[in-house]
Design a protein around this motif. Structure first.
Motif, PDB file in Angstrom:
ATOM      1  N   GLY A  44     -14.862  26.530-124.775  1.00 14.80           N
ATOM      2  CA  GLY A  44     -13.469  26.577-124.360  1.00 14.80           C
ATOM      3  C   GLY A  44     -13.083  27.929-123.792  1.00 14.80           C
ATOM      4  N   ALA A  45     -13.575  29.006-124.397  1.00 17.67           N
ATOM      5  CA  ALA A  45     -13.273  30.349-123.897  1.00 17.67           C
ATOM      6  C   ALA A  45     -13.816  30.540-122.487  1.00 17.67           C
ATOM      7  CB  ALA A  45     -13.856  31.394-124.837  1.00 17.67           C
ATOM      8  N   PHE A  46     -15.015  30.010-122.230  1.00 15.53           N
ATOM      9  CA  PHE A  46     -15.613  30.114-120.897  1.00 15.53           C
ATOM     10  C   PHE A  46     -14.727  29.426-119.855  1.00 15.53           C
ATOM     11  CE2 PHE A  46     -18.124  28.226-117.484  1.00 15.53           C
ATOM     12  CZ  PHE A  46     -18.786  29.338-116.985  1.00 15.53           C
ATOM     13  N   PHE A  47     -14.377  28.176-120.103  1.00 20.56           N
ATOM     14  CA  PHE A  47     -13.611  27.417-119.124  1.00 20.56           C
ATOM     15  C   PHE A  47     -12.211  27.993-118.935  1.00 20.56           C
ATOM     16  CE2 PHE A  47     -16.597  23.871-120.318  1.00 20.56           C
ATOM     17  CZ  PHE A  47     -17.203  23.781-119.070  1.00 20.56           C
TER      18      PHE A  47
ATOM     19  N   ALA B 175     -12.676  18.921-120.676  1.00 20.59           N
ATOM     20  CA  ALA B 175     -12.176  17.832-121.518  1.00 20.59           C
ATOM     21  C   ALA B 175     -13.305  16.884-121.914  1.00 20.59           C
ATOM     22  CB  ALA B 175     -11.076  17.065-120.786  1.00 20.59           C
ATOM     23  N   ALA B 176     -14.184  16.556-120.964  1.00 20.64           N
ATOM     24  CA  ALA B 176     -15.304  15.657-121.261  1.00 20.64           C
ATOM     25  C   ALA B 176     -16.259  16.286-122.276  1.00 20.64           C
ATOM     26  CB  ALA B 176     -16.049  15.316-119.972  1.00 20.64           C
ATOM     27  N   LEU B 177     -16.500  17.586-122.142  1.00 20.50           N
ATOM     28  CA  LEU B 177     -17.408  18.266-123.069  1.00 20.50           C
ATOM     29  C   LEU B 177     -16.830  18.295-124.473  1.00 20.50           C
ATOM     30  CD1 LEU B 177     -19.976  19.931-123.578  1.00 20.50           C
ATOM     31  CD2 LEU B 177     -18.660  21.975-122.952  1.00 20.50           C
ATOM     32  N   TRP B 178     -15.544  18.640-124.604  1.00 25.35           N
ATOM     33  CA  TRP B 178     -14.930  18.673-125.933  1.00 25.35           C
ATOM     34  C   TRP B 178     -14.892  17.276-126.557  1.00 25.35           C
ATOM     35  CZ3 TRP B 178     -10.163  22.276-127.022  1.00 25.35           C
ATOM     36  CH2 TRP B 178     -10.614  23.596-127.120  1.00 25.35           C
ATOM     37  N   TRP B 179     -14.609  16.266-125.748  1.00 28.55           N
ATOM     38  CA  TRP B 179     -14.585  14.902-126.269  1.00 28.55           C
ATOM     39  C   TRP B 179     -15.969  14.520-126.793  1.00 28.55           C
ATOM     40  CZ3 TRP B 179     -17.318  10.530-124.796  1.00 28.55           C
ATOM     41  CH2 TRP B 179     -16.901   9.331-125.402  1.00 28.55           C
ATOM     42  N   ARG B 180     -17.007  14.886-126.051  1.00 28.70           N
ATOM     43  CA  ARG B 180     -18.363  14.536-126.471  1.00 28.70           C
ATOM     44  C   ARG B 180     -18.753  15.283-127.745  1.00 28.70           C
ATOM     45  NH1 ARG B 180     -23.867  15.099-122.774  1.00 28.70           N
ATOM     46  NH2 ARG B 180     -25.264  14.089-124.269  1.00 28.70           N
ATOM     47  N   MET B 181     -18.397  16.578-127.822  1.00 33.12           N
ATOM     48  CA  MET B 181     -18.732  17.347-129.017  1.00 33.12           C
ATOM     49  C   MET B 181     -17.958  16.863-130.227  1.00 33.12           C
ATOM     50  SD  MET B 181     -18.970  21.201-127.353  1.00 33.12           S
ATOM     51  CE  MET B 181     -19.771  21.998-128.731  1.00 33.12           C
ATOM     52  N   ASP B 182     -16.705  16.453-130.046  1.00 31.00           N
ATOM     53  CA  ASP B 182     -15.923  15.911-131.149  1.00 31.00           C
ATOM     54  C   ASP B 182     -16.484  14.581-131.623  1.00 31.00           C
ATOM     55  OD1 ASP B 182     -14.218  18.000-131.377  1.00 31.00           O
ATOM     56  OD2 ASP B 182     -12.544  17.073-130.332  1.00 31.00           O
TER      57      ASP B 182
ATOM     58  N   TYR C 138     -12.343  30.352-101.702  1.00 32.07           N
ATOM     59  CA  TYR C 138     -11.168  30.690-100.894  1.00 32.07           C
ATOM     60  C   TYR C 138     -11.584  31.064 -99.474  1.00 32.07           C
ATOM     61  CZ  TYR C 138      -6.726  32.651 -99.426  1.00 32.07           C
ATOM     62  OH  TYR C 138      -5.563  32.902 -98.744  1.00 32.07           O
ATOM     63  N   GLY C 139     -12.688  31.805 -99.352  1.00 31.68           N
ATOM     64  CA  GLY C 139     -13.192  32.151 -98.032  1.00 31.68           C
ATOM     65  C   GLY C 139     -13.639  30.934 -97.243  1.00 31.68           C
ATOM     66  N   LEU C 140     -14.124  29.905 -97.938  1.00 36.74           N
ATOM     67  CA  LEU C 140     -14.606  28.694 -97.265  1.00 36.74           C
ATOM     68  C   LEU C 140     -13.489  27.711 -96.936  1.00 36.74           C
ATOM     69  CD1 LEU C 140     -17.885  27.843 -99.242  1.00 36.74           C
ATOM     70  CD2 LEU C 140     -17.697  28.834 -96.955  1.00 36.74           C
ATOM     71  N   GLY C 141     -12.604  27.458 -97.896  1.00 34.93           N
ATOM     72  CA  GLY C 141     -11.638  26.375 -97.711  1.00 34.93           C
ATOM     73  C   GLY C 141     -10.223  26.697 -98.111  1.00 34.93           C
ATOM     74  N   GLY C 142      -9.895  27.962 -98.342  1.00 41.25           N
ATOM     75  CA  GLY C 142      -8.537  28.340 -98.671  1.00 41.25           C
ATOM     76  C   GLY C 142      -8.136  27.954-100.096  1.00 41.25           C
ATOM     77  N   ALA C 143      -6.823  28.007-100.360  1.00 40.95           N
ATOM     78  CA  ALA C 143      -6.316  27.753-101.711  1.00 40.95           C
ATOM     79  C   ALA C 143      -6.627  26.338-102.184  1.00 40.95           C
ATOM     80  CB  ALA C 143      -4.805  27.999-101.753  1.00 40.95           C
ATOM     81  N   GLY C 144      -6.688  25.375-101.267  1.00 43.72           N
ATOM     82  CA  GLY C 144      -6.975  24.002-101.660  1.00 43.72           C
ATOM     83  C   GLY C 144      -8.338  23.847-102.288  1.00 43.72           C
ATOM     84  N   ALA C 145      -9.321  24.590-101.795  1.00 44.69           N
ATOM     85  CA  ALA C 145     -10.665  24.520-102.368  1.00 44.69           C
ATOM     86  C   ALA C 145     -10.669  25.060-103.791  1.00 44.69           C
ATOM     87  CB  ALA C 145     -11.653  25.296-101.498  1.00 44.69           C
ATOM     88  N   VAL C 146      -9.901  26.117-104.041  1.00 49.58           N
ATOM     89  CA  VAL C 146      -9.819  26.679-105.391  1.00 49.58           C
ATOM     90  C   VAL C 146      -9.079  25.713-106.317  1.00 49.58           C
ATOM     91  CG1 VAL C 146      -9.066  28.655-106.769  1.00 49.58           C
ATOM     92  CG2 VAL C 146      -9.880  29.003-104.431  1.00 49.58           C
ATOM     93  N   ALA C 147      -8.061  25.037-105.805  1.00 48.54           N
ATOM     94  CA  ALA C 147      -7.344  24.038-106.604  1.00 48.54           C
ATOM     95  C   ALA C 147      -8.276  22.909-107.036  1.00 48.54           C
ATOM     96  CB  ALA C 147      -6.162  23.473-105.806  1.00 48.54           C
ATOM     97  N   GLN C 148      -9.124  22.459-106.127  1.00 44.77           N
ATOM     98  CA  GLN C 148     -10.080  21.409-106.461  1.00 44.77           C
ATOM     99  C   GLN C 148     -11.062  21.885-107.532  1.00 44.77           C
ATOM    100  OE1 GLN C 148     -11.879  19.772-102.881  1.00 44.77           O
ATOM    101  NE2 GLN C 148      -9.920  19.937-101.808  1.00 44.77           N
ATOM    102  N   LEU C 149     -11.499  23.148-107.428  1.00 44.39           N
ATOM    103  CA  LEU C 149     -12.369  23.713-108.459  1.00 44.39           C
ATOM    104  C   LEU C 149     -11.676  23.672-109.820  1.00 44.39           C
ATOM    105  CD1 LEU C 149     -14.822  25.438-109.491  1.00 44.39           C
ATOM    106  CD2 LEU C 149     -13.453  27.462-108.862  1.00 44.39           C
ATOM    107  N   GLY C 150     -10.404  24.073-109.870  1.00 46.96           N
ATOM    108  CA  GLY C 150      -9.681  24.104-111.138  1.00 46.96           C
ATOM    109  C   GLY C 150      -9.575  22.742-111.784  1.00 46.96           C
ATOM    110  N   ILE C 151      -9.259  21.735-111.001  1.00 45.45           N
ATOM    111  CA  ILE C 151      -9.138  20.380-111.556  1.00 45.45           C
ATOM    112  C   ILE C 151     -10.484  19.884-112.053  1.00 45.45           C
ATOM    113  CG2 ILE C 151      -8.649  17.987-110.941  1.00 45.45           C
ATOM    114  CD1 ILE C 151      -6.473  19.098-109.054  1.00 45.45           C
ATOM    115  N   ALA C 152     -11.562  20.169-111.301  1.00 43.95           N
ATOM    116  CA  ALA C 152     -12.898  19.763-111.734  1.00 43.95           C
ATOM    117  C   ALA C 152     -13.287  20.449-113.040  1.00 43.95           C
ATOM    118  CB  ALA C 152     -13.923  20.089-110.642  1.00 43.95           C
TER     119      ALA C 152
END
Length: 387
Positions: free
Chosen positions: A212-215, A373-380, A353-367
């Motif tokens: 969790g700290a990493f993410f 969430a999937a990792l924590w669900w699996r560990m729980d 950001y250099g490749l695709g602007g703020a939208g590319a970073v937004a997509q990274l954040g959602i991913a």
């Protein structure tokens, strides 16, 4: 809490405010003002933003283990001095490569593990949740102050002014540690040299919180690569006035976070609160697509309520889950992946950001939120624990 615990907590919370204020002030201004440095590119500015995380990640475990053997305070004194030297280097450079070098030297003052372990050493088990919550609140306060002071200070003197103040704050931290924080009376046993670190790695809850700290810090650092530029381009707000956005957002998030934190601790629902906060972090990524000031402020407020809540709850849970004789190793592991996340977020955020602007970073954040969430669900599902 008894008087010794209150004194220790006051000193350590103040130390956290001073140290984290210096680190956080850079986040909202580096992308804007770093563009004037020689050799600057979005990728290199992202690297500079996250570079301190790389050296922090490399040194947290060794210094956390050393604090179990040598003592917490000597490690913290040394780390603060190194952090001050890195700040001075960054303050005097006009090259993006000098900026990266200064940030890496700042990170070499890797004291997070030793400081968290010192909090645990100086508090009883029944007081530790409150102590860690206060430390988390202190970090949130530092973030709130930094978001306002960073743009104002950079508006007067550029990034150099921010780094000069950071060096001064590190030296004041040394004074605080010496004058206010007691030295633990019980000697530290070098448990890490007798398999204590293997015990830490074998604890499922420690691994879960470390992930969790990493993410969490990957998301934060990646967000701050494009966010200052979004404020300039979308809202037509110059860098020196970004405090008008950050101030209300951080203050509101801090005020809302405090009762949520207390309720989670008192009700024993810290785990559920952390999982809800985890999903709320997606708001920070969505904010990068915001087209109005109102929607941007609201989404950022949701993000920082969740961020501050996790910053308070996760370390408290960690010190409860870790073996008592190897807390330095456990907090070292936690801090290592935390700062590795910051390095990864800055590097990936700058590159995308250099490749695709703020939208590319937004997509990274959602991913990242979905993977977390999937990792924590699996560990729980494999090893459920009570909060």
């Amino acid at each position: 809490m008894n008087s010794t615990e209150r004194r220790a907590l006051a000193g350590l919370a103040s130390l956290y405010v001073f140290r984290m204020l210096g680190l956080f002030m850079v986040l909202p201004v580096l992308s804007v003002y770093g563009a004037d440095y020689r050799g600057s590119t979005p990728a290199l500015l992202g690297l500079a933003l996250g570079a301190y995380g790389l050296s922090q990640a490399l040194l947290q475990i060794p210094l956390g283990m050393l604090s179990d053997h040598w003592g917490r305070k000597p490690v913290i004194y040394t780390g603060l001095a190194v952090f001050a030297l890195g700040s001075l280097l960054a303050a005097q450079t006009d090259s993006v490569y000098g900026l990266v070098a200064g940030r890496m030297l700042q990170g070499a003052g890797a004291i997070a593990a030793a400081t968290m372990a010192l909090v645990a050493d100086l508090t009883r088990d029944e007081s530790r949740g409150v102590a860690m919550a206060v430390i988390g609140a202190a970090i949130g306060l530092a973030f709130m102050l930094a978001a306002v002071l960073g743009p104002v200070l950079a508006g007067f003197g550029g990034l150099s002014a921010v780094f000069w103040l950071t060096a001064v704050l590190a030296l004041l931290g040394i004074l605080l540690l010496w004058r206010l924080v007691p030295t633990p009376q019980s000697p530290r046993r070098p448990a890490v040299y007798r398999g204590g670190f293997r015990r830490v790695l074998g604890c499922a809850e420690v691994r879960r919180l470390a992930a969790g700290a990493f993410f969490l810090h990957l998301l934060l650092t990646a967000l701050f690569v494009p966010l200052p530029l979004v404020l300039v381009d979308t809202l037509r707000l110059p860098g020196s006035e970004h405090w008008k956005i950050y101030g209300p957002v951080m203050l509101g998030a801090f005020v809302v976070m405090l009762p949520l934190m207390r309720a989670a601790e008192r009700s024993g629902r810290a785990r559920a609160a952390m999982m809800c906060a985890q999903l709320a972090l997606a708001a920070g990524s969505v904010a990068l697509w915001a087209v109005s000031e109102l929607s941007l402020v609201f989404l950022l407020a949701v993000f920082f309520v969740a961020f501050n809540l996790l910053e308070a709850l996760m370390p408290a849970q960690l010190t409860r889950a870790a073996p008592a004789e190897a807390r330095g190793a456990a907090t070292g592991l936690y801090a290592t992946v935390q700062f590795l996340g910051a390095f990864s977020g800055g590097s990936l955020g700058g590159w995308l950001y250099g490749l695709g602007g703020a939208g590319a970073v937004a997509q990274l954040g959602i991913a990242v939120v979905l993977m977390w969430a999937a990792l924590w669900w699996r560990m729980d599902a494999r090893a459920p624990k009570a909060a």
